[in-house]
Design an enzyme around this catalytic site. Structure first.
Site, short mmCIF file in Angstrom:
data_model
loop_
_atom_site.label_atom_id
_atom_site.label_comp_id
_atom_site.label_asym_id
_atom_site.label_seq_id
_atom_site.Cartn_x
_atom_site.Cartn_y
_atom_site.Cartn_z
N ASP A 257 -0.24 3.49 -1.38
CA ASP A 257 -1.19 3.93 -0.37
C ASP A 257 -2.52 4.18 -1.10
O ASP A 257 -2.53 4.33 -2.33
CB ASP A 257 -0.66 5.21 0.28
CG ASP A 257 -1.65 5.81 1.25
OD1 ASP A 257 -2.21 5.06 2.06
OD2 ASP A 257 -1.88 7.04 1.18
N ASP B 278 -5.77 6.25 0.25
CA ASP B 278 -6.36 7.59 0.41
C ASP B 278 -5.33 8.66 0.06
O ASP B 278 -4.29 8.76 0.71
CB ASP B 278 -6.82 7.80 1.86
CG ASP B 278 -7.96 6.86 2.24
OD1 ASP B 278 -8.80 6.58 1.37
OD2 ASP B 278 -7.99 6.41 3.39
N GLY C 154 -3.62 9.61 6.83
CA GLY C 154 -2.65 8.52 6.81
C GLY C 154 -2.45 7.82 8.15
O GLY C 154 -1.66 6.89 8.23
N ARG D 174 -9.38 0.46 7.43
CA ARG D 174 -10.08 -0.83 7.47
C ARG D 174 -11.07 -0.93 6.31
O ARG D 174 -11.67 -1.97 6.10
CB ARG D 174 -10.85 -0.96 8.79
CG ARG D 174 -9.94 -1.03 9.98
CD ARG D 174 -10.72 -1.42 11.21
NE ARG D 174 -10.03 -0.94 12.39
CZ ARG D 174 -10.50 -1.05 13.62
NH1 ARG D 174 -11.66 -1.60 13.82
NH2 ARG D 174 -9.82 -0.59 14.63
C1 BG6 Z 1 -6.31 6.34 6.23
C2 BG6 Z 1 -6.83 7.76 6.12
O1 BG6 Z 1 -6.09 5.82 4.97
O2 BG6 Z 1 -7.25 5.53 6.93
C3 BG6 Z 1 -7.18 8.31 7.50
O3 BG6 Z 1 -5.84 8.59 5.52
C4 BG6 Z 1 -8.16 7.37 8.18
O4 BG6 Z 1 -7.73 9.59 7.37
C5 BG6 Z 1 -7.54 5.97 8.24
O5 BG6 Z 1 -8.46 7.82 9.48
C6 BG6 Z 1 -8.41 4.94 8.95
O6 BG6 Z 1 -9.55 4.70 8.18
P1 BG6 Z 1 -10.71 3.70 8.56
O7 BG6 Z 1 -11.40 3.51 7.23
O8 BG6 Z 1 -10.10 2.44 9.06
O9 BG6 Z 1 -11.54 4.36 9.56
MG MG Z 2 -2.71 8.56 2.17
#
Ligand code: BG6
Ligand code: MG
Length: 215
Positions: free
Chosen positions: A7, A9, A45, A114
């Site tokens: 993963d 984040d 997540g 994304r």
């Molecule tokens: C995840 C994060 O990895 O991505 C979430 O843990 C986040 O907090 C999600 O909302 C979506 O992210 P993005 O960049 O597509 O807005």
């Molecule tokens: Mg994570």
């Protein structure tokens, strides 16, 4: 073990997780709606749309507002992302990636974001991974196992010979549903993982592989 799937984040970097939080907080402050670091915990997540749902916490807005709020939140996130550098890699992660690469173990990313590729580029880590699975790769988000299975398929690896590294409850659930071995980074949220570490600092790949030999 043939492969490791990470993963992003909260596992490879915490900075992007902090940027997600700060961006939601800025939006909440501008709109005058309650939000906090604690409330943000429930957004970890989960994908963009589900994050908005949890952010709104029952508040009703129009589809036009939804689109505008999501666009603004992502713009705030991108502003912050400009500051990111390899110094934002979490402690221990670079060593584990190097050790895996030296051992010929395949590496992939499976992120709900994304922005996964943009974050990995800022961290100068894109070259390590044979595949980056992100929110575009699978329709069903974590805790559905689809994204991890998609990444494992791309890596040509058996699920039972692959370890998933995750920091969120939904991520560990997704990996377990598919039958992967799991390493949880954190505490209570990752209580169902096969192995758990507070942090990967001072944890070597060798140590992890030895632990899995006991299972
Ligand atoms: C995840 C994060 O990895 O991505 C979430 O843990 C986040 O907090 C999600 O909302 C979506 O992210 P993005 O960049 O597509 O807005
Ligand atoms: Mg994570």
């Amino acid at each position: 073990m043939q492969a490791l799937i990470f993963d992003l984040d909260g596992v490879i970097t915490n900075t992007s997780a902090e940027f997600h939080y700060l961006s939601w907080q800025r939006l909440a402050d501008e709109e005058g709606i309650p939000f906090s670091r604690e409330a943000n915990h429930r957004l970890r997540g989960v994908n963009r749309m589900e994050s908005l749902k949890r952010f709104l916490n029952g508040l009703k807005i129009t589809p036009e507002q939804e689109a505008d709020w999501l666009r603004r939140k992502n713009a705030y996130y991108h502003e912050l992302l400009q500051q990111m550098s390899p110094a934002d890699r979490l402690p221990g992660i670079s060593d584990i990636l190097d050790q895996a690469r030296d051992a010929g173990i395949k590496l992939g990313v499976a992120s709900a974001s994304r922005n996964a590729r943009a974050v990995l580029a800022k961290l100068q880590l894109l070259d390590y991974f044979e595949v980056v699975g992100d929110a575009y790769s699978a329709v069903n988000p974590k805790p559905a196992p689809d994204l991890f299975i998609w990444v494992a398929g791309y890596l040509h690896t058996h699920i039972k010979q692959t370890i998933v590294f995750e920091d969120s409850f939904s991520g560990i659930q997704a990996a377990l549903h598919a039958g992967f071995w799991t390493v949880g980074i954190g505490e209570d949220e990752v209580r169902h993982a096969h192995l758990r570490y507070q942090t990967l600092e001072n944890v070597s790949l060798q140590m992890i592989l030895e632990q899995f030999e006991q299972f």
